[in-house]
Design a protein around this motif. Structure first.
Motif, PDB file in Angstrom:
ATOM      1  N   GLY A  86       5.802  -3.351   2.383  1.00  0.00           N
ATOM      2  CA  GLY A  86       5.321  -4.018   3.581  1.00  0.00           C
ATOM      3  C   GLY A  86       3.941  -4.611   3.459  1.00  0.00           C
ATOM      4  N   LEU A  87       3.325  -4.500   2.277  1.00  0.00           N
ATOM      5  CA  LEU A  87       1.992  -5.082   2.116  1.00  0.00           C
ATOM      6  C   LEU A  87       1.933  -5.788   0.756  1.00  0.00           C
ATOM      7  N   LEU A  88       1.013  -5.444  -0.110  1.00  0.00           N
ATOM      8  CA  LEU A  88       0.890  -6.119  -1.397  1.00  0.00           C
ATOM      9  C   LEU A  88       1.867  -5.572  -2.426  1.00  0.00           C
ATOM     10  N   SER A  89       2.257  -6.446  -3.352  1.00  0.00           N
ATOM     11  CA  SER A  89       3.102  -6.020  -4.465  1.00  0.00           C
ATOM     12  C   SER A  89       2.262  -5.557  -5.645  1.00  0.00           C
ATOM     13  N   ALA A  90       1.053  -6.112  -5.777  1.00  0.00           N
ATOM     14  CA  ALA A  90       0.144  -5.713  -6.844  1.00  0.00           C
ATOM     15  C   ALA A  90      -1.278  -6.086  -6.468  1.00  0.00           C
ATOM     16  N   GLY A  91      -2.218  -5.279  -6.957  1.00  0.00           N
ATOM     17  CA  GLY A  91      -3.637  -5.557  -6.781  1.00  0.00           C
ATOM     18  C   GLY A  91      -4.309  -5.480  -8.141  1.00  0.00           C
TER      19      GLY A  91
ATOM     20  N   PRO B  46     -10.780   0.167   0.656  1.00  0.00           N
ATOM     21  CA  PRO B  46      -9.443   0.252   0.056  1.00  0.00           C
ATOM     22  C   PRO B  46      -8.856  -1.065  -0.455  1.00  0.00           C
ATOM     23  N   SER B  47      -9.490  -2.194  -0.164  1.00  0.00           N
ATOM     24  CA  SER B  47      -9.024  -3.440  -0.803  1.00  0.00           C
ATOM     25  C   SER B  47      -9.336  -3.339  -2.290  1.00  0.00           C
TER      26      SER B  47
ATOM     27  N   PHE C 179      -3.908  -1.214  -0.858  1.00  0.00           N
ATOM     28  CA  PHE C 179      -3.016  -1.958   0.033  1.00  0.00           C
ATOM     29  C   PHE C 179      -1.713  -2.322  -0.662  1.00  0.00           C
ATOM     30  N   VAL C 180      -1.501  -1.798  -1.855  1.00  0.00           N
ATOM     31  CA  VAL C 180      -0.233  -2.026  -2.559  1.00  0.00           C
ATOM     32  C   VAL C 180       0.792  -1.016  -2.053  1.00  0.00           C
TER      33      VAL C 180
END
Length: 592
Positions: free
Chosen positions: A68-73, A59-60, A64-65
């Motif tokens: 509480g986690l990433l803003s963008a991938g 899922p990376s 993970f967007v």
């Protein structure tokens, strides 16, 4: 390894998988063209956290967007870093900019250069951006990894989770970066696998080749890009775990003692590389936890076991250990941040019902949120003199292409000369079609745009990072009023220091730095362009017989480096000789 897949078109596979993330989490959107998964607007302003890399690690990073986690991938093709343009779009137009941006990237050359170029472009536009490189793998020790350092693997997701939670609490960019780096510095990871994987769309492996592992073998130190580990062994699970934990924790192993567990609180992450059954992951988890307590008296306060960072359907797992330390920011601890709720499809926390019911349809459609027009700096240069010097340097680069190509055929993949020629021709075309403004920052920025659009590969990324930083450095010197040799020297020196953050290359490593460094140092100390150009050529000549420490030459081997200079250094020295108006040309090197 199995070469059978439900989807064999790699491009369709990546695109459809990204689209699926917007289906399973309604709080995220997809920029299809740039393969960016990003949070839909409408939430409270916070530090934005961006990560990414090649596809195949799901899922990376896209899953993970979320809150509480990433803003963008940002996603590349399978096992290949995304382009600098994708990353630039993510930084400048797909996340909140108000409180700053943290870009977290794993320690792989392509990722560092591409993300670095995007970061420098954003900084040149005036944005507050920090970049953190995570290297947590101990599978390859200090001696073998050398200047490149440790690879980034599954431990990176702990950095994402902890920094993402802190950003969601409203912390400053300074604190978010500080805690993210502190987390990265206290993680060690190692992987192992029973086989390599097959990338969809590629030819099936030859069954008679040595590409796969024998039925009784396990590869220790396996990375996440299908690359070989540190060695193959015939060992059962208890013996394998013993070896892996020893590489993680043995303080007597000077080659691998990266982590000194001196805390009462340890977090354990056991990550599925994609192809291990849940049943077997349970057995692996039990073995790891049992040996940690029995042999090291370590009882983790948090144990995460599951699929976080894969290598497609890799038949393996990795172990990551986080030594929990005090964050010293007067706020939450690492454990509290790890426990904070998040809303990302790839993490264990479920999506809240309020998010489903909101049925948000908001998106970000602007091409770039920050204006691309470069503002005048007031740092003057003579347009005609500059054009004449640039033209002479670029024409000399073009004329040197056969020599550079010949050298690169011996020690590389033969594309260095063509890449330099392509960039030089494009800049000459720009000079012929538009007049220079006479403002140093504006004119360097014009060259930057041409380089970014026409030069690819590692050298293109290096030049783009350097020139973006040069434009930024010149703007900081604008009070001088005129771009004198002294001003250029100071700006070039600062740009060289910026470049060193993205590549470990130093003089003596047989890279273009061997030509760049003496030019900058001589120009800074003397203000004499001709002396600086001559020093650059001397540096390039000195690379003949110099064994490479970085770049593709490291992997090619052989004795070619004894016959020819470094192609990139030679090409750059040709440019410097040209702009300095030096007509003499030393004879080229013969390829034996």
């Amino acid at each position: 390894m199995s070469a059978k897949h439900f989807i064999n078109d790699a491009t369709h596979l990546v695109n459809s998988a990204l689209q699926a993330l917007t289906i399973t989490n309604p709080s995220v959107a997809l920029d299809v063209e740039n393969k960016i998964i990003y949070r839909r607007p409408g939430h409270a302003p916070q530090v934005s956290i961006i990560s990414g890399g090649g596809s195949g690690h799901e899922p990376s990073f896209g899953a993970f967007v979320g809150a509480g986690l990433l803003s963008a991938g940002v996603a590349g093709t399978i096992f290949a870093s995304p382009s600098a343009e994708q990353i630039r779009k993510a930084i400048m137009s797909r996340v909140d900019l108000e409180k700053g941006i943290l870009v977290t990237v794993m320690n792989y050359t392509g990722d560092i250069l591409s993300f670095g170029m995007g970061v420098e472009k954003a900084k040149a536009s005036g944005l507050k951006v920090e970049m953190l490189v995570v290297g947590d793998d101990v599978g390859v020790g200090r001696k073998r990894s050398g200047k490149v350092g440790r690879r980034g693997i599954a431990g990176t997701v702990l950095v994402h989770k902890i920094s993402g939670a802190l950003a969601a609490r409203g912390a400053s960019l300074e604190d978010v970066y500080k805690v993210a780096k502190l987390t990265a510095d206290n993680i060690a990871s190692i992987g192992a696998s029973l086989d390599h994987v097959h990338v969809p769309g590629r030819a099936a492996p030859d069954p008679n080749s040595n590409e796969g592992l024998a039925s009784e073998e396990v590869e220790v130190g396996m990375g996440i890009h299908n690359e070989p580990g540190s060695g193959r062994e015939v060992v059962n699970l208890p013996g394998l775990v013993t070896k892996m934990l020893k590489q993680l924790l043995d303080q007597k192993d000077e080659d691998r003692a990266y982590l000194n567990v001196n805390s009462n609180e340890v977090v354990l992450l056991i990550n599925n590389l994609g192809g291990v059954s849940e049943l077997e992951m349970g057995g692996i988890t039990a073995e790891v936890v049992g040996q940690l307590e029995k042999d090291y008296n370590i009882k983790p306060v948090r144990i995460l076991a599951g699929t976080y960072m894969t290598s497609l359907n890799g038949l393996g797992f990795s172990i990551s250990i986080l030594n929990v330390v005090n964050t010293n920011i007067g706020g939450p601890s690492m454990i509290q941040l790890l426990d904070d709720p998040c809303e990302a499809a790839g993490w264990t926390a479920p999506i809240r019902k309020e998010t489903w019911e909101a049925k948000s349809t908001q998106t970000r459609e602007d091409s770039v949120a920050v204006a691309e027009d470069t503002k005048a700096s007031g740092l003057k240069l003579d347009p005609e003199t500059t054009k004449t010097a640039l033209t002479a340097g670029l024409q000399r680069v073009i004329a040197a292409e056969p020599d550079v190509t010949r050298y690169d055929t011996v020690v590389g993949d033969g594309d260095c000369g063509i890449g330099l020629k392509r960039g030089a021709e494009a800049i000459l075309k720009m000079l012929s079609e538009s007049k220079l403004s006479g403002d140093a920052v504006i004119d360097v920025s014009k060259v930057v745009q041409v380089v970014e659009n026409t030069m690819d590969g590692t050298s293109g990324a290096l030049y783009a990072i350097f020139l973006n930083s040069l434009a930024h450095s010149l703007r900081e010197q604008s009070s001088a009023g005129e771009a004198t040799p002294k001003v250029w020297g100071a700006a070039l020196k600062q740009a060289s220091e910026s470049l060193s953050r993205y590549t470990p290359a130093q003089p003596g490593d047989r890279t273009l730095v061997d030509a760049l460094h003496p030019f900058v140092e001589t120009l800074t100390s003397t203000g004499n362009l001709k002396q600086a150009a001559e020093a650059s050529r001397k540096g390039a000549e000195g690379t003949k017989g110099m064994q490479a420490s970085l770049g593709r030459t490291v992997y090619i081997g052989g004795s070619g480096f004894e016959q020819v200079p470094d192609p990139g250094a030679w090409g750059l020295s040709e440019f410097f000789l040209g702009i300095a108006g030096l007509k003499t040309s030393e004879p080229g090197y013969e390829v034996v």
